[in-house]
Scaffold this active site. Structure first.
Site, PDB file in Angstrom:
ATOM      1  N   ASP A  13      36.356 -56.834  52.502  1.00 47.45           N
ATOM      2  CA  ASP A  13      36.122 -57.209  51.104  1.00 47.45           C
ATOM      3  C   ASP A  13      35.561 -58.624  51.028  1.00 47.45           C
ATOM      4  OD1 ASP A  13      37.195 -54.799  50.371  1.00 47.45           O
ATOM      5  OD2 ASP A  13      39.076 -55.623  49.593  1.00 47.45           O
ATOM      6  N   GLY A  41      42.349 -46.829  51.934  1.00 46.47           N
ATOM      7  CA  GLY A  41      43.233 -46.339  52.993  1.00 46.47           C
ATOM      8  C   GLY A  41      43.929 -47.466  53.719  1.00 46.47           C
ATOM      9  N   ASN A  43      44.434 -50.575  52.641  1.00 47.69           N
ATOM     10  CA  ASN A  43      45.374 -51.251  51.746  1.00 47.69           C
ATOM     11  C   ASN A  43      46.699 -50.503  51.668  1.00 47.69           C
ATOM     12  OD1 ASN A  43      43.264 -52.992  51.149  1.00 47.69           O
ATOM     13  ND2 ASN A  43      42.799 -52.059  49.179  1.00 47.69           N
ATOM     14  N   LYS A 225      50.642 -51.144  30.643  1.00 51.81           N
ATOM     15  CA  LYS A 225      51.611 -50.472  29.780  1.00 51.81           C
ATOM     16  C   LYS A 225      52.740 -49.819  30.579  1.00 51.81           C
ATOM     17  CE  LYS A 225      48.239 -49.396  26.143  1.00 51.81           C
ATOM     18  NZ  LYS A 225      47.550 -48.301  25.406  1.00 51.81           N
ATOM     19  N   GLY A 226      52.407 -49.305  31.767  1.00 58.11           N
ATOM     20  CA  GLY A 226      53.408 -48.602  32.573  1.00 58.11           C
ATOM     21  C   GLY A 226      52.837 -47.337  33.163  1.00 58.11           C
ATOM     22  N   ASP A 247      44.965 -61.095  40.227  1.00 57.88           N
ATOM     23  CA  ASP A 247      43.954 -60.255  40.876  1.00 57.88           C
ATOM     24  C   ASP A 247      44.448 -58.808  40.869  1.00 57.88           C
ATOM     25  OD1 ASP A 247      42.003 -59.094  42.438  1.00 57.88           O
ATOM     26  OD2 ASP A 247      42.628 -60.056  44.304  1.00 57.88           O
ATOM     27  N   VAL A 249      42.741 -56.246  42.110  1.00 53.34           N
ATOM     28  CA  VAL A 249      42.204 -55.484  43.239  1.00 53.34           C
ATOM     29  C   VAL A 249      43.365 -55.029  44.130  1.00 53.34           C
ATOM     30  CG1 VAL A 249      40.714 -55.529  45.279  1.00 53.34           C
ATOM     31  CG2 VAL A 249      40.037 -56.755  43.210  1.00 53.34           C
ATOM     32  N   ASP A 253      46.593 -49.313  44.981  1.00 49.89           N
ATOM     33  CA  ASP A 253      46.935 -49.036  46.375  1.00 49.89           C
ATOM     34  C   ASP A 253      48.364 -49.468  46.692  1.00 49.89           C
ATOM     35  OD1 ASP A 253      44.352 -48.095  46.746  1.00 49.89           O
ATOM     36  OD2 ASP A 253      43.602 -50.070  47.345  1.00 49.89           O
ATOM     37  N   LYS A 283      52.064 -57.514  43.525  1.00 49.20           N
ATOM     38  CA  LYS A 283      50.716 -57.561  44.084  1.00 49.20           C
ATOM     39  C   LYS A 283      49.737 -58.249  43.139  1.00 49.20           C
ATOM     40  CE  LYS A 283      46.621 -57.038  45.255  1.00 49.20           C
ATOM     41  NZ  LYS A 283      46.365 -58.064  44.299  1.00 49.20           N
TER      42      LYS A 283
END
Length: 316
Positions: A13, A41, A43, A225-226, A247, A249, A253, A283
């Protein structure tokens, strides 16, 4: 043998941070750029490993410097590489990512070696896989390879978790082999034609997955929201854990990886989704699809500090 097997894309990336996206033909000066390991995959495999599970990755990289960086990263994160294919004629997959001030991202992906993963590679790997509990797979590799993996996993009695992403790669054929799918809003609309804007429309989409597409179990991710959990005709809404996003991104994953870990521990889907919500929140509060992934020790500490519970940790 690994508890979890992940099959999917492996990329490098190149991430640029900017205040806003440039318009068509416009030149902007960004804030910074980083080169990070990624691919859905990869990640998800790293997410599982950091959460304390034994995991094998099945995927393809090029015989180039990016591939070397990625392989070293797998080893450092204790992801098994027994079935990592090294391709001479193709470069390692690459994603060029722009992240704006709101933490949203746009992405241009060149698949490269990812398209070289074949049904024969899958058959060879599964001939050696004996005790893996969960298969985690996405749609950034050839469709026939994904389906072959799901069939092989089904024959071995594995639980099949399909993250039907990206939306452009999703096909309805793959859905019939999945025990659970985890679409986001865009993927849900692509597959069902239903635009999810509320819990009610999420339930409508989940029923469509069940009754029209044969997918009995789904987790429809509704971003900040969930998520709507749908399991064999019953539904429950799980609220997101509120954090300041840096972030996004790799958020999906991290969610899929956390779900796979919980399901490997044989907990119910609601508990698994609550755990995944915590991991995904952690994350998005950090930069990098993989560098932002928490370890299980960090998850436990975060839960204690914020009075959160999941199936493996009770703070109340």
């Amino acid at each position: 043998m690994a508890e979890i097997t992940v099959i999917g894309s492996i990329n490098i990336d190149i991430v640029a941070l900017t205040e806003r996206y440039p318009s068509h033909s416009e030149t902007l000066f960004g804030n910074s750029v980083k080169m990070l390991c990624g691919g859905k995959g990869a990640n998800q495999a790293v997410a599982c490993a950091r959460l304390g599970k034994s995991v094998e990755i099945i995927g393809a990289i090029g015989l180039d410097p990016y591939g070397e960086v990625i392989e070293e990263n797998f080893i450092n994160n204790q992801v098994g590489t027994h079935f990592l294919k090294r391709v001479e004629q193709e470069s390692t997959g690459c994603a060029i990512i722009t992240v704006d001030a709101s933490a949203e991202n746009t992405m241009l992906v060149v698949k490269g070696a990812n398209d070289s993963l074949t049904e024969q590679d899958i058959h060879h790997a599964f001939s050696q896989i004996e005790s893996s509990k969960v298969l985690l797979v996405q749609m950034e590799i050839p469709e026939e390879t994904v389906i072959r993996a799901m069939i092989e996993a089904k024959n071995k009695g594995m639980f099949i978790l399909l993250d039907p992403a990206p939306a452009e790669g999703v096909t309805k054929q793959a859905l019939r082999y999945a025990d659970l799918i985890t679409p986001n809003l865009q993927e849900t609309k692509q597959l069902t034609g239903i635009e999810v804007t509320s819990i009610e429309t999420a339930i409508e989409a989940a029923i469509y997955f069940d009754q029209s597409l044969g997918v009995k179990n789904s987790v429809i991710k509704m971003a900040e929201k969930g998520a709507l959990i749908y399991e064999c005709g019953t539904s429950k809404f799980i609220e997101a854990v509120k954090v300041k996003a840096v972030d996004t991104v790799g958020a999906g994953d991290s969610y899929a990886g956390a779900l796979a870990c919980a399901l490997a521990d044989e907990v119910d889907l609601e508990q698994a989704a609550r755990f995944a919500a915590i991991v995904a929140a952690m994350k998005v509060s950090k930069l990098g699809a993989q560098t932002g992934l928490p370890t299980i020790a960090e998850v436990n500490e975060y839960c204690k500090e914020n009075n959160l519970n999941y199936y493996g940790l009770r703070t109340c």
